[in-house]
Design a protein around this motif. Structure first.
Motif, short mmCIF file in Angstrom:
data_model
loop_
_atom_site.label_atom_id
_atom_site.label_comp_id
_atom_site.label_asym_id
_atom_site.label_seq_id
_atom_site.Cartn_x
_atom_site.Cartn_y
_atom_site.Cartn_z
N GLN B 177 -11.32 14.61 -8.81
CA GLN B 177 -10.43 14.15 -9.88
C GLN B 177 -9.14 13.56 -9.30
O GLN B 177 -8.62 12.58 -9.84
N VAL B 181 -7.74 9.58 -9.84
CA VAL B 181 -6.39 9.17 -10.26
C VAL B 181 -5.75 8.29 -9.19
O VAL B 181 -5.22 7.21 -9.47
N GLY B 184 -8.01 4.98 -8.83
CA GLY B 184 -8.44 4.22 -10.01
C GLY B 184 -7.90 2.80 -10.00
O GLY B 184 -8.64 1.84 -10.27
N PRO B 185 -6.59 2.63 -9.67
CA PRO B 185 -6.04 1.26 -9.65
C PRO B 185 -6.71 0.37 -8.60
O PRO B 185 -6.64 -0.86 -8.69
N ARG B 189 -14.13 4.53 -8.60
CA ARG B 189 -14.44 5.61 -9.53
C ARG B 189 -14.97 6.81 -8.73
O ARG B 189 -15.65 6.62 -7.73
N ARG B 236 -27.48 8.26 -9.92
CA ARG B 236 -27.69 6.81 -10.06
C ARG B 236 -26.87 6.27 -11.24
O ARG B 236 -26.22 5.23 -11.12
N PHE B 237 -26.90 6.97 -12.36
CA PHE B 237 -26.13 6.52 -13.52
C PHE B 237 -24.64 6.41 -13.18
O PHE B 237 -24.01 5.38 -13.42
N GLN B 242 -23.53 0.99 -15.16
CA GLN B 242 -23.72 1.62 -16.47
C GLN B 242 -22.59 2.62 -16.76
O GLN B 242 -22.40 3.03 -17.90
N ARG B 244 -19.28 2.15 -15.64
CA ARG B 244 -18.12 1.54 -14.99
C ARG B 244 -16.77 1.88 -15.61
O ARG B 244 -15.74 1.51 -15.07
N PHE B 245 -16.73 2.60 -16.74
CA PHE B 245 -15.43 3.07 -17.27
C PHE B 245 -15.33 4.60 -17.19
O PHE B 245 -14.45 5.21 -17.78
N ILE B 246 -16.27 5.21 -16.45
CA ILE B 246 -16.30 6.67 -16.36
C ILE B 246 -15.76 7.10 -14.99
O ILE B 246 -16.33 6.72 -13.96
N THR B 247 -14.70 7.87 -14.98
CA THR B 247 -14.18 8.36 -13.71
C THR B 247 -13.52 9.72 -13.90
O THR B 247 -13.01 10.02 -14.98
N GLY B 248 -13.58 10.53 -12.86
CA GLY B 248 -12.98 11.87 -12.90
C GLY B 248 -13.78 12.87 -13.71
O GLY B 248 -13.28 13.95 -14.03
N GLN B 249 -15.02 12.54 -14.02
CA GLN B 249 -15.82 13.43 -14.87
C GLN B 249 -16.64 14.43 -14.06
O GLN B 249 -16.97 14.20 -12.89
N LEU B 251 -20.04 16.09 -14.60
CA LEU B 251 -21.24 16.06 -15.45
C LEU B 251 -22.18 17.19 -15.06
O LEU B 251 -22.68 17.24 -13.94
#
Lengths: 243, 266
Positions: B177, B181, B184-185, B189, B236-237, B242, B244-249, B251
């Motif tokens: 995480q 942060v 990210g810039p 990801r 893979r996901f 697929q 590309r806006f998911i980061t710091g998660q 799962l």
């Protein structure tokens, strides 16, 4: 080969914005969809565009009879394997500016609507061999979100109901997960000025807004068999803004 | 086999550490290697035991994919630097990193030795720090940002007597995480996958009784065990366009085991 081949998916609030993007992606991945919404013109137009792979049903998610009608449409297609609880309202007001009527309206559409949907689909999904429910919450359901107490309350509720439902429905081979979009470029954000939306981006590590199609990509993963061992999960799709 | 364009991985380069598995078994790392290759990525399969990485590459090549087996000790900075340089010189870019390397532990803080504590942190946390430290600048130089998945564990969230391991896997989440942060810039990801009761070669290599296996199955609310493919598909996901806006998660691929936290064999 489509990742949702042969599946039938019900999408509430599916006529425009994020819901429409989800409907188009599900069809592109080989699914057929039932689009529920209050917006008959937009819903019928989308169903026509999806050319045989979609039907539109008029649906107020707070009415059980409307869920029954949507389920009948799915059954006529041959079953049900997925539900996207996408319908929702967003009328942001601070605590002191929120009256009981506004609070209850959010609870009815966002929370009761999601509950009624999850409950309504169980028998047909079970008959269809199991399925996947995706509840569209929000980053407002992950943290203290300013100036939107009624909305936040319902989006936290969706997160909690998702986990409780995941436990209840696991024996029926139904998975339940929640998706938490952050700043997404749809009409919903027009409640703020362009400057306000620009300012919010400073706090997004990825320095941009997401798109409805990006939400649809996450929803496809959660609806597909690729995520067959994922249930009760919450996934933020927010460019890192809740970190 | 024609790779599926929608993953956005055609021509991309991925490093997968711990990409071998015992025998012909499908571990988390091997599954990710095979799935990334099927999506069109060139995969550098890294394992301390070169023969295990070579087996993964043979499986990929049999399907017409592109991969290379290499052996690097990712517990040292110099070897991580060499690994990234190898991928860059071989294929000219780096886009994805999947970190699978890790070891288990057993016992409470009272039982744990200082030496083993340090070893668990070194293998489970330092390797992720060091591989990312060298991979991120290469990803930025490649021009399209990058994506990292670090494998954490259900033990980070539901500890059950594997204390050093739990702590190390919690650190993996915080590290991931923080990187999301910080970078990210830069278009990087970083996400975690935490496997629940999955039945993989690492789990069964030392032998597992049918009773222990059954206890693990029941720990999942879905009432069944997962496998390496479940983890590989999540990886893979998250590494693909697929997500590309998911980061710091973080799962969970755990069959819902973290929802209820029943007893489980570890």
């Amino acid at each position: 080969m489509g990742r949702l081949n042969g599946k039938i998916i019900l999408i509430s609030g599916g006529a425009r914005g994020q819901g429409a993007a989800e409907a188009r992606r599900c069809v592109a991945e080989g699914a057929r969809v039932v689009i529920g919404d209050l917006l008959d013109d937009a819903g019928n137009a989308l169903a026509a565009e999806l050319n045989g792979a979609a039907v539109y049903v008029h649906q107020d998610v707070t009415k059980e009879a409307d869920w029954d009608a949507a389920l009948q449409a799915a059954e006529a297609m041959g079953g049900l394997h997925g539900l996207i609880n996408n319908a929702g309202i967003y009328q942001p007001k601070r605590l002191m500016d929120t009256d009981a009527e506004l609070f209850e309206r959010h609870m009815r559409v966002n929370q009761l609507g999601c509950f009624l949907g999850m409950k309504a689909v169980v028998p047909l999904m079970e008959k269809s061999g199991g399925g996947s429910i995706v509840n569209i919450s929000s980053t407002a359901g992950l943290r203290g979100s300013p100036g939107a107490i009624a909305y936040s309350a319902t989006k936290w509720a969706l997160r909690g109901m998702t986990k409780a439902a995941a436990v209840d429905l696991a024996p029926r081979k139904i998975r339940v997960n929640s998706v938490h979009p952050g700043p997404i470029d749809t009409d919903m954000l027009k409640v703020r000025t362009a400057e306000e939306n620009e300012q919010r981006l400073q706090f997004v590590p990825m320095k941009r807004m997401g798109t409805a199609d990006e939400i649809a990509s996450l929803v496809v993963y959660l609806l597909s068999d690729e995520s067959g061992y994922v249930t009760g999960a919450e996934v933020a799709i927010d460019g890192g803004s809740t970190l | 086999m024609t790779p599926d364009e929608e993953w956005g991985l055609i021509g991309k380069v991925a490093i997968v550490t711990g990409g071998g598995s015992a025998g012909d078994g499908i571990g988390n790392g091997r599954a990710a290697c095979i799935l990334l290759a099927r999506a069109g990525a060139k995969v550098m399969v890294v394992d301390r035991d070169l023969a295990l990485a070579e087996r993964t590459v043979a499986m990929i090549e049999a399907e017409g994919g592109t991969a290379v087996a290499v052996s690097y000790d990712v517990t040292t900075s110099a070897q991580c630097e060499a690994m990234v340089a190898d991928a860059m010189s071989r294929w000219g870019r780096l886009d994805c990193l999947d970190n699978n390397v890790g070891i288990g532990s057993r016992g409470s803080v009272v039982e744990e030795t200082e030496e083993n504590w340090a070893r668990v942190m070194h293998v489970n946390v330092d390797t992720m720090f060091l591989t990312c430290k060298h991979a991120i600048p290469a990803m930025i130089r490649s021009g399209d940002g990058g994506a990292i998945v670090n494998i954490s564990s259900i033990s980070a969230l539901r500890p059950r007597g594997l204390t050093a391991y739990s702590v190390s896997k919690g650190a993996v989440i915080a590290l991931t995480q923080a990187m999301a942060v910080d970078h990210g810039p830069d278009g990087i990801r970083a996400n975690c996958v935490f496997p629940g009761p999955v039945y993989t070669p690492m789990v069964y290599a030392k032998g597992m009784t049918e009773q222990a296996r059954e206890t693990r199955r029941k720990a999942s609310v879905l009432g069944r065990e997962g496998n390496g493919w479940d983890i590989g598909r999540a990886v893979r996901f998250l590494l693909s366009d697929q997500a590309r806006f998911i980061t710091g998660q973080v799962l969970g691929v755990d069959g819902g085991a973290t929802l209820v936290g029943p007893s489980r064999a570890s």
